[in-house]
Write an enzyme that holds these catalytic residues in place. Structure first.
Site: not given
Ligand SMILES: Nc1nc2c(ncn2[C@@H]2O[C@H](COP(=O)(O)OP(=O)(O)OP(=O)(O)O)[C@@H](O)[C@H]2O)c(=O)[nH]1
Ligand SMILES: *[C@@H]1O[C@H](CO)[C@@H](O)[C@H](O)[C@H]1NC(C)=O
Ligand SMILES: *[C@@H]1O[C@H](CO)[C@@H](O)[C@H](O)[C@H]1NC(C)=O
Ligand SMILES: [Mg+2]
Length: 362
Positions: A276-277
Site C-alpha cells: 500500500f502506498e
C-alpha cells in the site's frame, strides 16, 4: 517488500510482532526513546478536522468535481484475476465509485482479453493496460548472470524468503525504480499502489490524492514492519556509500531517525509496507531518488541479494523527506495477509467493518 510463504506465516507473524515491539518504536509514542521524538509523531493524528470526518452540513467531498492527476497502479499477472476482482470491487465500494480515479494495470506479458473485460467491468473509471518494457524486467548488462544464479540458489538453500525466486527480484526492482517511468504513468502526479488480494474495510469519504497535494505530502502509508535482514545484507553499506558520494542530495532535516537508531550507522530494518502506498510521483522522479535508485541498481543488490522495494522506498523517504511530508493513512482499513491496519478511534471505526482489536501495531 516483505514476503510470506503460507507455511511460514505463523512463525513470521510471531517474529515480526516481536521485532516490531523491539525496534519500530514509533508506533508507541509514549515508550519511544528520546532520540526518536522527531518521528514518534509520524503516526499521530488529531480527530479534529479529520479529513474522513467531514462536517455533515457541507456537501460530500466527491461532489466537488476537482480531481488530481492520479491513478491506481496495479502490477499483476493474468492468473491473479479473481483475487484482483475481489480487491477492486472493495476499492470501488469503499472509495472509488464516488471519485472515479483511473486504473493502470501493468504486466510483464500481455493482459488477456478476459482480464481486461472482467476488470474494466467493475468500475466506471478509465482502465489502462500496459506491458512492461523488456529493459525494465530483465538483467541490466552490468549484472554477472552466473553469479546471480549462484547466489540465488544459495539464498534458496539458506531458507531466505523468496531467496531463489528470479521473477520476485524483477518485481522488486520494477517497483523500486521503474513503474513510474511507464508511459501510461506519464500524465499522473500521484499514485495509489494496489495488489491483488488486498482488502479495504473502511469508507473513505474524501479524496486522499487531493489531501496529499493540498498538504504537501509526498508519501503515505498504513502499515510499517521490519525487513528480513538476510534479504539485504549489503543494502545499508551501499546506502552509506551513496550518501558519502552525494552529500549535497541529503537534506539536513530528514527522517533518518525513522530508519536508523544510531544516527545512520546502522539500518534498523523499519520500512513502510509498500504493497500500500499513496505517493507523489515527483518524489520518485526527483533527481535525488533517481540518483539513489541508479546507485543501488548499479551495485547489483536487486539480483545478488534480494532487495525489496519496501526498504528501498522507505530508506529514500528517510533520506530525502521530512516529517511533514510523510502521511499516516490511519483511516484506510487495509489488509494484506497476514497483517491488517484498522483505525482504533471510535469515530473512524464507524466507517469500517474491520475489528480494531485486530489492528497491527496498535
Ligand atoms: N506481472 C507480474 N506481476 C507480478 C509478478 N510477480 C509479482 N507480481 C505482482 O507484484 C506484486 C507483489 O507480488 P506479491 O507476490 O504480492 O509479493 P508480496 O506481496 O511480497 O508477497 P505475498 O505476501 O505473497 O503477497 C503483486 O501485485 C503481484 O501481482 C510477475 O512475475 N509478473
Ligand atoms: C516467485 O514469487 C512469486 C511472487 O512474486 C510467486 O507467485 C511464485 O510462485 C514464486 N515462484 C517460485 C518458483 O517460487
Ligand atoms: C519539509 O520540507 C518542505 C519542502 O518540501 C518544507 O516546505 C517544509 O517546511 C519542511 N518541513 C519541516 C517540518 O521541516
Ligand atoms: Mg502481495
Amino acid at each position: 517488500m516483505i514476503v510470506i510463504n503460507s507455511n511460514q506465516r505463523r512463525p513470521l507473524l510471531i517474529s515480526t510482532v516481536f521485532l516490531l515491539f523491539c525496534i519500530c518504536f514509533f508506533f508507541w509514542p509514549l515508550k519511544a526513546p528520546n532520540n526518536q521524538t522527531s518521528i514518534t509523531t509520524l503516526s499521530h493524528e488529531s480527530l479534529l478536522n479529520h479529513p474522513n470526518l467531514p462536517d455533515p452540513a457541507k456537501p460530500p467531498a466527491w461532489q466537488d468535481t476537482k480531481r488530481v492527476k492520479a491513478a491506481f497502479v496495479i502490477l499483476t499477472r493474468n492468473s491473479e484475476l479473481d483475487a484482483l476482482r475481489k480487491t477492486i470491487q472493495q476499492l470501488e465500494a469503499r472509495f472509488n465509485h464516488k471519485f472515479n480515479y483511473p486504473y493502470v494495470f501493468l504486466n510483464d506479458v500481455e493482459f488477456s482479453p478476459e482480464f481486461k473485460d472482467l476488470t474494466s467491468g467493475l468500475t466506471n473509471a478509465e482502465t489502462h493496460y500496459g506491458i512492461i518494457p523488456k529493459e525494465h524486467w530483465s538483467y541490466p548488462d552490468w549484472i554477472d548472470v552466473e553469479k546471480a544464479d549462484r547466489l540465488r540458489e544459495k539464498m534458496g538453500k539458506d531458507g531466505v524468503i523468496y531467496g531463489d525466486n528470479l521473477s520476485y527480484r524483477h518485481m522488486c526492482r520494477f517497483e523500486s525504480g521503474f513503474f513510474y517511468k511507464h508511459p501510461l504513468m506519464a500524465d499522473y502526479e500521484y499514485y495509489w499502489r494496489v495488489e491483488p488480494s488486498v482488502e479495504f474495510s473502511c469508507d473513505l469519504d474524501y479524496d486522499p490524492f487531493l489531501y496529499m497535494k493540498e498538504n504537501n505530502k509526498k508519501y503515505g502509508w498504513t502499515i510499517s514492519l521490519i525487513e528480513f535482514e538476510s534479504t539485504i545484507p549489503t543494502l545499508w553499506n551501499t546506502v552509506k556509500a551513496f550518501i558519502k558520494e552525494h552529500p549535497h542530495l541529503i537534506p539536513k532535516n530528514n527522517l533518518i531517525d525513522f530508519i536508523s537508531n544510531d544516527g545512520g550507522r546502522n539500518y534498523n530494518l523499519c520500512h513502510f509496507w509498500s504493497n500500500f502506498e499513496i505517493a507523489d510521483l515527483k518524489f520518485l522522479r526527483s533527481p535525488e531518488y533517481t540518483a539513489f535508485f541508479d546507485y543501488l541498481d548499479k551495485s547489483g543488490g536487486f539480483f545478488y541479494e534480494r532487495w525489496g522495494d519496501a526498504p528501498v522506498h522507505s530508506i529514500a523517504v528517510g533520506l530525502f523527506l521530512n516529517k511533514s511530508e510523510v502521511h499516516f493513512f490511519n483511516d484506510v482499513g487495509y489488509r494484506h495477509d497476514p497483517f491488517m491496519h484498522c483505525p482504533v478511534a471510535r469515530e473512524l471505526q464507524k466507517k469500517c467493518h474491520c475489528n480494531a482489536e485486530d489492528n497491527f501495531g496498535k
